[in-house]
Scaffold this active site. Sequence first.
Site, PDB file in Angstrom:
ATOM      1  NE  ARG A  68      -1.988   4.044   4.700  1.00  0.00           N
ATOM      2  CZ  ARG A  68      -0.971   3.220   4.448  1.00  0.00           C
ATOM      3  NH1 ARG A  68      -1.175   2.001   3.944  1.00  0.00           N
ATOM      4  NH2 ARG A  68       0.268   3.615   4.676  1.00  0.00           N
ATOM      5  CD  GLU A 100       4.833   5.009  -1.320  1.00  0.00           C
ATOM      6  OE1 GLU A 100       4.909   6.049  -0.631  1.00  0.00           O
ATOM      7  OE2 GLU A 100       4.288   3.968  -0.915  1.00  0.00           O
ATOM      8  CD  GLU A 142      -2.577  -4.185 -13.128  1.00  0.00           C
ATOM      9  OE1 GLU A 142      -3.620  -4.258 -13.793  1.00  0.00           O
ATOM     10  OE2 GLU A 142      -1.949  -5.199 -12.738  1.00  0.00           O
TER      11      GLU A 142
END
Lengths: 186, 186
Positions: A68, A100, A142
């Site tokens: 993050r 995910e 990617e």
Amino acid sequence: MTPINHKKFEEVTLSTESIFQGKIISLQVDTVRLPNGNIATREIVKHPGAVAVLAIVDDRMLVVEQYRKPLERNQIEIPAGKLDAGEDPLDAAKRELEEETGYSCDTLKLISSFYTSPGFADEIIHLYVAEQLIKGEAHLDEDEFLDVESITLDQAQQYMREGRISDAKTITAVYAWQVYKLTGSF
Amino acid sequence: MTPINHKKFEEVTLSTESIFQGKIISLQVDTVRLPNGNIATREIVKHPGAVAVLAIVDDRMLVVEQYRKPLERNQIEIPAGKLDAGEDPLDAAKRELEEETGYSCDTLKLISSFYTSPGFADEIIHLYVAEQLIKGEAHLDEDEFLDVESITLDQAQQYMREGRISDAKTITAVYAWQVYKLTGSF
């Protein structure tokens, strides 16, 4: 019964200055008239909205670890992502869960929708629960980097104490899961 | 035991462009190198941090109703506010509680600290619980408008269903309170 007045303390927009239009957020400064007639400014971040999923497999929740940038560190969070333009939140939740983690679910249920920072942003997160999951393959972009793991409620609470889980949506999901285990409902 | 690597997926900052410096937030766009070598940008809101208080009086929680400009409507939330520059979060929590509700408390306890939107902002909220409260007079700023009320857990959950409570910190506080009532600890 008196109807609820959602505008009781309304701040009337006098003008809006657009500051920034980014790929994800935009920023504007509104000049407003307050209820007492005074003039003030409000800094407002616009966000497309997001979804998050409390996905439970064999009494463990799926979490992803990712970097993050605003915090300059990895965080462990429930699967989540932004809404695409015009996308239904339920579809977005299914899509993000599958991208995910590889898991899919046809019976997501909404737990709650909440604003993350109503003082300066309009971001809303729709939090779903998924319990009947089918395992598949994750398919990340990617440029997306994350690890998936599954953890027990005890581990999630330990991660909260350690600060490895420390974002609002995941903490909300952990509490919701604990309440569900204690009471049978969210 | 392998040490935790909080930088596993680090995005290395190549440059930072400052977009906006406001009264409350600032905005920057970082250009970063991803783990695969690709280049990307990150839109980052900087925020001073905030505090919020789950204040319980006679088995009711104190809430304030105020206008939230980003949402263009009133919201019901627990007492909260931004940190002043250099201010200790515990001091800020006592100050905001007293300013907004009139109640004071010398024994605030931290429940958790969480990031509201770690994808685009560094805002952290420190959530405290206050149980031994002393009644006094609220003292709002001239340009601050809000109503204070106290509600039961059932009412809080009803407000959540109605969307009158719909922000992350208040929902977290309601869940934390429910867990506390069920288990005796947060």
